[in-house]
Design a protein around this motif. Structure first.
Motif, PDB file in Angstrom:
ATOM      1  N   LEU A 271     -13.775 -16.942 -24.047  1.00 49.50           N
ATOM      2  CA  LEU A 271     -12.584 -16.771 -25.531  1.00 49.50           C
ATOM      3  C   LEU A 271     -11.354 -16.700 -24.779  1.00 49.50           C
ATOM      4  O   LEU A 271     -10.435 -16.350 -24.958  1.00 49.50           O
ATOM      5  CB  LEU A 271     -12.857 -15.198 -25.814  1.00 49.50           C
ATOM      6  N   ILE A 272     -11.500 -16.464 -22.689  1.00 48.06           N
ATOM      7  CA  ILE A 272     -10.026 -16.408 -22.324  1.00 48.06           C
ATOM      8  C   ILE A 272     -10.142 -17.274 -21.124  1.00 48.06           C
ATOM      9  O   ILE A 272     -11.982 -17.827 -20.844  1.00 48.06           O
ATOM     10  CB  ILE A 272      -9.677 -14.982 -21.706  1.00 48.06           C
ATOM     11  N   SER A 273      -9.348 -18.054 -20.807  1.00 53.52           N
ATOM     12  CA  SER A 273     -10.016 -18.527 -19.167  1.00 53.52           C
ATOM     13  C   SER A 273      -9.964 -18.357 -18.119  1.00 53.52           C
ATOM     14  O   SER A 273      -9.915 -18.387 -16.944  1.00 53.52           O
ATOM     15  CB  SER A 273      -9.252 -19.794 -19.609  1.00 53.52           C
ATOM     16  N   HIS A 274      -9.274 -16.961 -18.535  1.00 53.98           N
ATOM     17  CA  HIS A 274      -9.399 -15.792 -16.338  1.00 53.98           C
ATOM     18  C   HIS A 274      -9.011 -14.964 -16.724  1.00 53.98           C
ATOM     19  O   HIS A 274      -8.342 -14.064 -17.824  1.00 53.98           O
ATOM     20  CB  HIS A 274      -7.736 -16.207 -15.691  1.00 53.98           C
ATOM     21  N   ARG A 275      -9.284 -13.808 -16.202  1.00 56.58           N
ATOM     22  CA  ARG A 275      -9.961 -12.052 -15.727  1.00 56.58           C
ATOM     23  C   ARG A 275      -9.569 -11.789 -14.224  1.00 56.58           C
ATOM     24  O   ARG A 275      -9.657 -13.065 -13.268  1.00 56.58           O
ATOM     25  CB  ARG A 275     -10.989 -12.057 -15.479  1.00 56.58           C
ATOM     26  N   ALA A 276      -7.917 -11.470 -14.967  1.00 57.36           N
ATOM     27  CA  ALA A 276      -7.314 -10.863 -13.732  1.00 57.36           C
ATOM     28  C   ALA A 276      -8.301  -9.277 -13.363  1.00 57.36           C
ATOM     29  O   ALA A 276      -8.610  -8.828 -13.518  1.00 57.36           O
ATOM     30  CB  ALA A 276      -5.847 -10.567 -14.150  1.00 57.36           C
ATOM     31  N   GLU A 277      -7.761  -9.250 -11.826  1.00 51.73           N
ATOM     32  CA  GLU A 277      -8.868  -8.105 -10.760  1.00 51.73           C
ATOM     33  C   GLU A 277      -8.072  -6.507 -11.794  1.00 51.73           C
ATOM     34  O   GLU A 277      -8.511  -5.879 -11.574  1.00 51.73           O
ATOM     35  CB  GLU A 277      -9.104  -8.382  -9.744  1.00 51.73           C
ATOM     36  N   SER A 278      -6.648  -6.583 -12.241  1.00 50.45           N
ATOM     37  CA  SER A 278      -5.954  -5.528 -12.154  1.00 50.45           C
ATOM     38  C   SER A 278      -4.844  -6.281 -12.844  1.00 50.45           C
ATOM     39  O   SER A 278      -4.593  -7.117 -13.955  1.00 50.45           O
ATOM     40  CB  SER A 278      -5.595  -5.138 -10.949  1.00 50.45           C
ATOM     41  N   ASN A 279      -4.396  -5.044 -13.810  1.00 45.18           N
ATOM     42  CA  ASN A 279      -2.823  -5.586 -15.193  1.00 45.18           C
ATOM     43  C   ASN A 279      -1.603  -6.190 -14.326  1.00 45.18           C
ATOM     44  O   ASN A 279      -1.691  -7.015 -13.984  1.00 45.18           O
ATOM     45  CB  ASN A 279      -2.720  -4.020 -15.340  1.00 45.18           C
ATOM     46  N   GLU A 280      -1.397  -5.431 -12.687  1.00 42.44           N
ATOM     47  CA  GLU A 280      -0.902  -6.345 -12.461  1.00 42.44           C
ATOM     48  C   GLU A 280      -0.608  -7.989 -11.741  1.00 42.44           C
ATOM     49  O   GLU A 280       0.192  -8.758 -11.806  1.00 42.44           O
ATOM     50  CB  GLU A 280      -0.021  -5.664 -10.926  1.00 42.44           C
ATOM     51  N   ALA A 281      -2.575  -7.996 -11.728  1.00 43.04           N
ATOM     52  CA  ALA A 281      -2.160  -9.498 -11.211  1.00 43.04           C
ATOM     53  C   ALA A 281      -2.715  -9.844 -12.505  1.00 43.04           C
ATOM     54  O   ALA A 281      -2.269 -11.397 -12.253  1.00 43.04           O
ATOM     55  CB  ALA A 281      -4.079  -9.167 -10.582  1.00 43.04           C
ATOM     56  N   LEU A 282      -2.743 -10.017 -13.517  1.00 47.22           N
ATOM     57  CA  LEU A 282      -2.545 -10.066 -14.857  1.00 47.22           C
ATOM     58  C   LEU A 282      -1.487 -10.741 -15.224  1.00 47.22           C
ATOM     59  O   LEU A 282      -0.726 -11.527 -15.388  1.00 47.22           O
ATOM     60  CB  LEU A 282      -3.191  -9.123 -15.790  1.00 47.22           C
ATOM     61  N   GLY A 283      -0.379  -8.955 -14.557  1.00 46.73           N
ATOM     62  CA  GLY A 283       1.141  -9.827 -14.815  1.00 46.73           C
ATOM     63  C   GLY A 283       1.962 -10.751 -14.355  1.00 46.73           C
ATOM     64  O   GLY A 283       2.589 -11.940 -14.857  1.00 46.73           O
ATOM     65  N   ALA A 284       1.220 -11.561 -12.796  1.00 41.75           N
ATOM     66  CA  ALA A 284       1.394 -12.190 -12.203  1.00 41.75           C
ATOM     67  C   ALA A 284       1.318 -13.488 -12.287  1.00 41.75           C
ATOM     68  O   ALA A 284       1.288 -14.732 -12.449  1.00 41.75           O
ATOM     69  CB  ALA A 284       1.103 -11.551 -10.518  1.00 41.75           C
ATOM     70  N   LEU A 285      -0.300 -13.631 -13.061  1.00 37.42           N
ATOM     71  CA  LEU A 285      -1.428 -14.481 -13.170  1.00 37.42           C
ATOM     72  C   LEU A 285      -0.121 -15.407 -14.812  1.00 37.42           C
ATOM     73  O   LEU A 285       0.059 -16.296 -14.815  1.00 37.42           O
ATOM     74  CB  LEU A 285      -2.535 -14.797 -14.252  1.00 37.42           C
ATOM     75  N   VAL A 286       0.505 -14.178 -15.549  1.00 38.57           N
ATOM     76  CA  VAL A 286       1.106 -14.851 -16.988  1.00 38.57           C
ATOM     77  C   VAL A 286       2.575 -15.578 -16.144  1.00 38.57           C
ATOM     78  O   VAL A 286       2.551 -15.975 -17.266  1.00 38.57           O
ATOM     79  CB  VAL A 286       1.461 -13.753 -17.724  1.00 38.57           C
ATOM     80  N   GLU A 287       2.891 -14.962 -15.521  1.00 39.33           N
ATOM     81  CA  GLU A 287       4.035 -15.593 -14.117  1.00 39.33           C
ATOM     82  C   GLU A 287       4.176 -17.384 -14.556  1.00 39.33           C
ATOM     83  O   GLU A 287       4.637 -17.949 -14.448  1.00 39.33           O
ATOM     84  CB  GLU A 287       5.058 -14.445 -13.406  1.00 39.33           C
ATOM     85  N   ASP A 288       2.560 -17.049 -13.502  1.00 39.27           N
ATOM     86  CA  ASP A 288       2.492 -18.636 -13.072  1.00 39.27           C
ATOM     87  C   ASP A 288       2.339 -19.499 -13.586  1.00 39.27           C
ATOM     88  O   ASP A 288       2.872 -20.854 -14.342  1.00 39.27           O
ATOM     89  CB  ASP A 288       0.917 -19.001 -12.105  1.00 39.27           C
ATOM     90  N   ILE A 289       2.029 -19.371 -15.087  1.00 40.61           N
ATOM     91  CA  ILE A 289       1.496 -20.201 -16.258  1.00 40.61           C
ATOM     92  C   ILE A 289       2.997 -20.574 -17.250  1.00 40.61           C
ATOM     93  O   ILE A 289       2.927 -21.563 -16.993  1.00 40.61           O
ATOM     94  CB  ILE A 289       0.691 -19.079 -17.055  1.00 40.61           C
ATOM     95  N   VAL A 290       3.888 -19.490 -17.172  1.00 39.72           N
ATOM     96  CA  VAL A 290       4.990 -19.982 -18.367  1.00 39.72           C
ATOM     97  C   VAL A 290       5.743 -20.636 -16.940  1.00 39.72           C
ATOM     98  O   VAL A 290       6.304 -21.530 -17.310  1.00 39.72           O
ATOM     99  CB  VAL A 290       5.451 -18.397 -18.767  1.00 39.72           C
ATOM    100  N   GLN A 291       5.945 -20.222 -15.651  1.00 39.29           N
ATOM    101  CA  GLN A 291       6.249 -21.002 -14.658  1.00 39.29           C
ATOM    102  C   GLN A 291       6.273 -22.376 -14.966  1.00 39.29           C
ATOM    103  O   GLN A 291       7.310 -23.549 -14.267  1.00 39.29           O
ATOM    104  CB  GLN A 291       6.871 -20.152 -13.822  1.00 39.29           C
ATOM    105  N   ASP A 292       4.768 -22.604 -14.099  1.00 44.97           N
ATOM    106  CA  ASP A 292       4.088 -23.760 -14.330  1.00 44.97           C
ATOM    107  C   ASP A 292       5.165 -24.684 -15.518  1.00 44.97           C
ATOM    108  O   ASP A 292       5.176 -25.396 -15.507  1.00 44.97           O
ATOM    109  CB  ASP A 292       2.512 -23.979 -14.347  1.00 44.97           C
ATOM    110  N   ILE A 293       4.618 -24.199 -17.131  1.00 49.27           N
ATOM    111  CA  ILE A 293       4.973 -24.572 -18.388  1.00 49.27           C
ATOM    112  C   ILE A 293       6.612 -25.006 -18.168  1.00 49.27           C
ATOM    113  O   ILE A 293       7.464 -26.489 -18.405  1.00 49.27           O
ATOM    114  CB  ILE A 293       4.541 -24.345 -18.904  1.00 49.27           C
ATOM    115  N   ALA A 294       7.165 -24.184 -17.724  1.00 48.58           N
ATOM    116  CA  ALA A 294       8.585 -24.309 -17.921  1.00 48.58           C
ATOM    117  C   ALA A 294       9.065 -24.949 -17.203  1.00 48.58           C
ATOM    118  O   ALA A 294      10.269 -25.548 -17.123  1.00 48.58           O
ATOM    119  CB  ALA A 294       9.485 -22.910 -17.544  1.00 48.58           C
TER     120      ALA A 294
END
Lengths: 254, 254, 254
Positions: A173-196
Motif C-alpha cells: 500500500l506504501i513503498s516506504h516507511r520512515a522511522e520518524s515523522n521527521e524522517a518522513l518529511g525528509a523522504l518526501v523532500e527527497d522524492i519531490v526534489q528528485d522529480i523536480a
C-alpha cells in the motif's frame, strides 16, 4: 471554512487536509476544495503534488452525518464524485504523493491508494472498516486491492482491522516507511526534489504511458513502449538529455 | 469414512480435513465431502467458513494413486471438478479463511490460495511440486500466481521448493503469520468474530463486488462502486448503520 | 568482440554479459549477441538459462551514445527489437533465471524483470533512472510494474532512486536475496538442478500454460488448466511420474 489548504511553492503543490478537529472527513465540501486544489496542478510551474494532513487522523473517510442527511440520488452523486476525484489523480500531469502520519480510513485509505506514490511514518495506520457501520468499503477497495492484492484486501475489508505501516509496506500500500515523522518529511523532500530535477514533459509522458499500460497486456505494452520511447527522444528534452550525457555536462531542461 | 468434518457453531462453519494418516489428499471422495460441507455455508446463520486440517500436512493435493487408476476422461473430470470447487469458494455468500499449520502442497496449496483469506502458523509450508512427479501444477498456479506474482510463482512451480510462512507472507500467499499455533488459533477467532459482528448482507454484497471488480479495469470498477455503495445505503442494515453512528449507539443488525 | 558469452554445459545455458568495462550496455551488438545466445536454449539438451554479468554493473541499459547516433526510425527499431528480445524470454521452452550481483539499471532492470525468475546478492541494486537523461523508462516499466506493483514502480520511475536487494525482494522484483555472492551462486545451482531433475516436456508445458494464463481471467484459466493437466497425464513422462510414485521408485524421464 478551509478544510483543505494548498500552496504551490518552488514547483511543489502541497495539499493539506486541515480539518483535524473533525478527523479530516471527505465531505462534499472537502471534495470541492480538493478538486479546486488539484486544479492548481495544471499550473505550468507545478512539478509534483504532495498530500498530507494535520492531526492524528489523515482522513476518516466520508462524513457519515452528511451521508445520512442526503436522499439516495444525492448519496449516489457523492460517491460518483468521490470516485471521479480519486481517478482524476491518475490523470494529473504530475506525480502525486501521499505522505501519511496518522490513520487513513475508508475513503481516506482510498485516497492514499489512488495516489501515484505513498509513504508513511511510524504511527500511520490504514483501515477499511465500513462494514462495521453497515457500508462496505466497495469504492475504497478499487485502488486498494490493486495495490495490496486479494488476500490483504480481503482481510482489511472483512475484518475492518487497522494495519500499521510495517504491514502496509509488506502489502504494497506504501513503498516506504520512515522511522520518524521527521524522517518522513525528509523522504518526501527527497522524492519531490528528485522529480523536480527531471524534465517535466518527460515525467508527464511517462505518467500517461503508465496509465495506458495498466489497461493492456504485456505484449501490447511492449509495442506501445517502443513508439513512446522513440517519440520521447524527439522531444527537445530528450535530445538535450542524450547530448548532455555524451558531452558529460549537466543538462539544461526546457 | 469421514475425510472431512464440518460443524456450524455460533455462525462459524468449521471445515476440517481429517484424513491426516493419508496426508489429507484431495481425492474424489474428499472433494465430494468438501462440496457437501461448503453447502452448509448457505445456511442463514452462517457468517464465515474456516478451513483447517489435522496432522502435519494441511493437504498433499491430489491422490496420485487414484489419478493413476482413472482413464483420461475421468482424469479430466476430476481436474475440472476440483477447479470448480476451488472457484466456488469465491461465490459463497460468506468469507472463507484458510488457517494452515502444516504443509499445503499442490492442490492443497491451491485450496489455500483460492480462499478469500489465508493465515498460517510458524511451521506452515507451501509448495507446488507437481513437476517432480511429471504433473505440472497448472491448476494450482491459477490462484497462486494471482496471490504471489510471477517471480515467486515461477520459483515455486519450476523448482518445487517448499517455502515457509515467512516467505509466504512476503510473497502474499497469506496475510498474517502467527508465532505459534496457539496464536494462530487466537488470530482465527479474532477474524471470524470481527466478521460476525458486521451485518451479513453487507459482507455478502462486498464479497460479490470484489468478485466483479477482479474482472474489470479500475475506471469501470469505480463506476460500479458508486452504484453499489448507494444501493448499500438503501439496505435496512445500511440505514441502521448510519443512524446508530449518528445517534452514538450500538447498531442492531437484522 | 564478445560482449556476451554463452556456454551450454550439463543442460544449463549460462549467458554472461562480459563487457564490464562499459557497464554491460544493451547496445545493438549486445542485443545481437544475446539473441544469438538465447537461440541455443532451443537445443534439445538445454534445461534452463541463467543470465549473469561480469563486473559491478549487471547492465546499465541502452548505450546512450549509440542511441544518440541513430536517426529516429533506427531508434524506434532498436527499442522494438529490445522489447521483442525481452518478450521472447517468456517464449523460450525452458525457464530463464537472472542472478544479479551488481547494478541493473533501465533496460538492464527490464532484463531482470523479463526473466521468469530473478535472484540477487547483497550488493545488487536496481533502478529506472531514464527520466534523469530525458528518456523515461517506459519499456523497462512494462515488466517491472507487473512484478512490483504500481506504488513501487512509480517510486522507481519518477525518482530514479536505486533500490537495494532487500527492497527488491519486498517489492517482488526478485524472489530471493542471498547473503553473499557465494550463497547466490549456490542458490542458482540449487534452482537449476531442481529444474534439471524434472522432465523437460512437463516444465515446457507448464511455462506455456503460465504465459497463456497471464492473459485471461481466473475462471477461464481454471477451465484451461483442467484440460492441460489431463493432457499432461497422457505424456509418457506424466504416466511414468504416476507409475514411479505408486511403485515407490525413482522415475526414469525420457
Amino acid at each position: 471554512m478551509a478544510l483543505v489548504t494548498s500552496t504551490l511553492t518552488n514547483g511543489i503543490l502541497r495539499v493539506v487536509l486541515c480539518n483535524a478537529r473533525k478527523r479530516n472527513p471527505l465531505s462534499s465540501e472537502a471534495l470541492n476544495q480538493l478538486e479546486c486544489a488539484f486544479r492548481t496542478a495544471s499550473d505550468k510551474s507545478c512539478r509534483a503534488v504532495v498530500i498530507t494532513a494535520e492531526g492524528p487522523v489523515f482522513s476518516a473517510g466520508h462524513d457519515l452525518r452528511e451521508l445520512k442527511s442526503l436522499d439516495p440520488q444525492k448519496q449516489y452523486e457523492l460517491f460518483a464524485r468521490c470516485g471521479s476525484l480519486m481517478n482524476s489523480l491518475r490523470h494529473l500531469e504530475v506525480p502525486v504523493l501521499a505522505a501519511v502520519e496518522g490513520l487513513a480510513a475508508a475513503a481516506g485509505c482510498q485516497l492514499v491508494a489512488a495516489c501515484d506514490m505513498a509513504v508513511a511514518g511510524p504511527e500511520a495506520r490504514f483501515s477499511l472498516p465500513g462494514a462495521s457501520v453497515g457500508l462496505f468499503c466497495s469504492a475504497p477497495s478499487v485502488p486498494v486491492v490493486r495495490c495490496v492484492g486479494q488476500k490483504a484486501a480481503a482481510f482489511m475489508l472483512y475484518t475492518g482491522t487497522n494495519i500499521d505501516a510495517i504491514q502496509a509496506l509488506r502489502f504494497g500500500l506504501i513503498s516506504h516507511r520512515a522511522e520518524s515523522n521527521e524522517a518522513l518529511g525528509a523522504l518526501v523532500e527527497d522524492i519531490v526534489q528528485d522529480i523536480a530535477r527531471k524534465p517535466k514533459d518527460v515525467i508527464s509522458l511517462g505518467k500517461r504511458f503508465l496509465q495506458r499500460e495498466a489497461k493492456v497486456q504485456e505484449v501490447r505494452s511492449y509495442e506501445d513502449a517502443a513508439r513512446v520511447m522513440a517519440d520521447n527522444l524527439q522531444l527537445k528534452n530528450g535530445k538535450e538529455g542524450l547530448e548532455s550525457f555524451v558531452e558529460k555536462r549537466h543538462p539544461h531542461w526546457q
